[in-house]
Scaffold this active site. Sequence first.
Site, PDB file in Angstrom:
ATOM      1  N   PRO A 243      39.647  44.765  38.902  1.00 33.14           N
ATOM      2  CA  PRO A 243      40.923  44.733  38.168  1.00 33.14           C
ATOM      3  C   PRO A 243      40.641  44.380  36.701  1.00 33.14           C
ATOM      4  O   PRO A 243      40.284  43.252  36.377  1.00 33.14           O
ATOM      5  CB  PRO A 243      41.714  43.625  38.877  1.00 33.14           C
ATOM      6  CG  PRO A 243      40.718  42.832  39.640  1.00 33.14           C
ATOM      7  CD  PRO A 243      39.466  43.625  39.811  1.00 33.14           C
ATOM      8  N   ASP A 419      36.687  41.266  34.282  1.00 36.61           N
ATOM      9  CA  ASP A 419      37.097  41.354  35.683  1.00 36.61           C
ATOM     10  C   ASP A 419      38.077  40.207  35.972  1.00 36.61           C
ATOM     11  O   ASP A 419      37.687  39.041  35.985  1.00 36.61           O
ATOM     12  CB  ASP A 419      35.822  41.219  36.543  1.00 36.61           C
ATOM     13  CG  ASP A 419      36.070  41.397  38.031  1.00 36.61           C
ATOM     14  OD1 ASP A 419      37.224  41.225  38.467  1.00 36.61           O
ATOM     15  OD2 ASP A 419      35.098  41.695  38.749  1.00 36.61           O
ATOM     16  N   HIS A 420      39.306  40.577  36.224  1.00 41.70           N
ATOM     17  CA  HIS A 420      40.340  39.555  36.399  1.00 41.70           C
ATOM     18  C   HIS A 420      40.199  38.808  37.726  1.00 41.70           C
ATOM     19  O   HIS A 420      40.847  37.793  37.954  1.00 41.70           O
ATOM     20  CB  HIS A 420      41.727  40.204  36.293  1.00 41.70           C
ATOM     21  CG  HIS A 420      42.818  39.241  35.883  1.00 41.70           C
ATOM     22  ND1 HIS A 420      42.684  37.876  35.942  1.00 41.70           N
ATOM     23  CD2 HIS A 420      44.061  39.474  35.397  1.00 41.70           C
ATOM     24  CE1 HIS A 420      43.800  37.295  35.530  1.00 41.70           C
ATOM     25  NE2 HIS A 420      44.650  38.242  35.186  1.00 41.70           N
ATOM     26  N   ARG A 421      39.339  39.279  38.617  1.00 39.38           N
ATOM     27  CA  ARG A 421      39.110  38.515  39.850  1.00 39.38           C
ATOM     28  C   ARG A 421      38.501  37.162  39.490  1.00 39.38           C
ATOM     29  O   ARG A 421      38.691  36.188  40.208  1.00 39.38           O
ATOM     30  CB  ARG A 421      38.156  39.272  40.790  1.00 39.38           C
ATOM     31  CG  ARG A 421      38.795  40.503  41.398  1.00 39.38           C
ATOM     32  CD  ARG A 421      37.809  41.250  42.253  1.00 39.38           C
ATOM     33  NE  ARG A 421      36.621  41.657  41.499  1.00 39.38           N
ATOM     34  CZ  ARG A 421      35.578  42.294  42.024  1.00 39.38           C
ATOM     35  NH1 ARG A 421      35.586  42.605  43.307  1.00 39.38           N
ATOM     36  NH2 ARG A 421      34.554  42.638  41.280  1.00 39.38           N
ATOM     37  N   ILE A 423      37.943  36.203  35.792  1.00 40.05           N
ATOM     38  CA  ILE A 423      38.274  35.719  34.449  1.00 40.05           C
ATOM     39  C   ILE A 423      39.760  35.908  34.180  1.00 40.05           C
ATOM     40  O   ILE A 423      40.290  37.014  34.347  1.00 40.05           O
ATOM     41  CB  ILE A 423      37.424  36.489  33.413  1.00 40.05           C
ATOM     42  CG1 ILE A 423      35.939  36.192  33.666  1.00 40.05           C
ATOM     43  CG2 ILE A 423      37.816  36.121  31.995  1.00 40.05           C
ATOM     44  CD1 ILE A 423      34.995  37.124  32.976  1.00 40.05           C
TER      45      ILE A 423
END
Length: 447
Positions: A243, A419-421, A423
């Site tokens: 994501p 990577d929003h998983r 950060i």
Amino acid sequence: MIKEIKLPEIADNVTTATVLEVLVSEGDKVGADDMLAEMESDKASFELPSEVDGVVKEVKVKAGDEVKVGQVMFTIDTEGGDAGEKEEKSSGEKEEPAAKEEKKETSEKDEAKVAEDKKQADREPEKEQEPQASKKEEVSSAPASDKPASHVPASPAVRRLAREIGIDITQVKGSGPSARVTEEDVKAFAKSVIQGKPSVSSGMVDDFELPDFSKYGEIRREKMDTIRKITAKSMAGSWQNVPHVFQFDKTDVTELEKFRKDYSKLVEKQGGKLTVTAILLKLSALGLRKFPKFNASVDMKNEEIIYKDYVNIGVAVDTERGLIVPVIRDADKKSITELSVELGDIAERARTKKIKPDELQGANFTISNLGGIGGTNFTPIVNRPTVAILGVSRSQMEPIWMDGEFKPRLMLPLSLSYDHRLIDGADGARFLRWLCEAMQNPLVTMF
Ligand code: CAO
């Protein structure tokens, strides 16, 4: 004629790959586009094509083997088949019975593993609370699965059928023993797709139906080379599984540019070119030490974050063969001069095909500088298993309001894809702002 099928040179950080599944047996007839094995590197899953028409003479690998780039995996008796490839002689003897026995053992082991996985899933029902934890249970309308195709129980014939009709087997719910995917399951899944029920591709197979372009004018088809195939698959895989968030900023590099010009001769004497990329390498390396999440990887299978105590940075290099990302190791421990020399060296060797496979491995972060070409901004794709990539666009003079007046300043646009998983937005903004400030005033790095 015997054609040796080797693990091809894979430019993007890959020197070895693991055999997930061997899809053919000795004696099988194969076409040039038929897949011989499913492979997985630390970067992507991919399939190894036959490249030639013929009959499989030797299968030299089995599921679970780690194969080096250049290692012979199969030999194909081309029987006069032609793929325009260099033919090579093999002295290998046929080991049919042994290989078949090995294959049988492997498939028995696979079955056992599947049964064990299923038992494990049954033993841990509480883990099924979160949506992503339902990975043990393949559902046709589930989001794209991270699960490698080899972990889906199915026979090679069923896999082949799925591949041929463009179905991602990881999306098919198996109705056989131990959730084995049967031919009927694949057909039923295909039917549901045709009837418009939702399905999601893993990105490894793009089942988009292309129109007949020749209706509109002349066309020319060209085979993708290895780098293009790997880039296409790994980028699609990253795009679909990571994501992404994109953060943009600008940094005033007016003073830095003066420094660069003043010190360029010094660096030149050491055999390097003091460029904005070399300076960014150094500052990013220090930033990765300060913000360790950006120097980490996400392990979703174990629901863990892997922090790394070394700072290796990949640099995207534009070559005639396509994008290659050599890695500069321990960038935080090197001087800007050393980094300038090393960057010039690896970029040159990447362009002249002299880069060694292990120099493409092990990056924690990537810098992609398109500023030498142009552009005001862009959003590079995070390259799994890294969690962030810095995009650098072209610096240009801009009127900046300073001390009560507009002043001409050299502004460098930076973008950070992450990577929003792992950060969050605030982390991303802080990291990029810190980098911008460090470019303006490197003393910032000392705090
Ligand atoms: N803004 C303005 N000018 C820039 C610049 C920027 N961001 N980056 C480089 N330049 C200038 C350099 O100063 C140099 O100018 P001079 O020749 O006048 O000194 C010129 O552009 C060429 O730079 P370079 O390529 O020699 O040096 P570099 O170290 O900055 O870049 C490398 C090295 C390997 C990153 C670059 O050559 C390259 O291949 N870039 C493409 C990367 C790419 O393909 N990215 C896309 C990947 S998909 O995400």
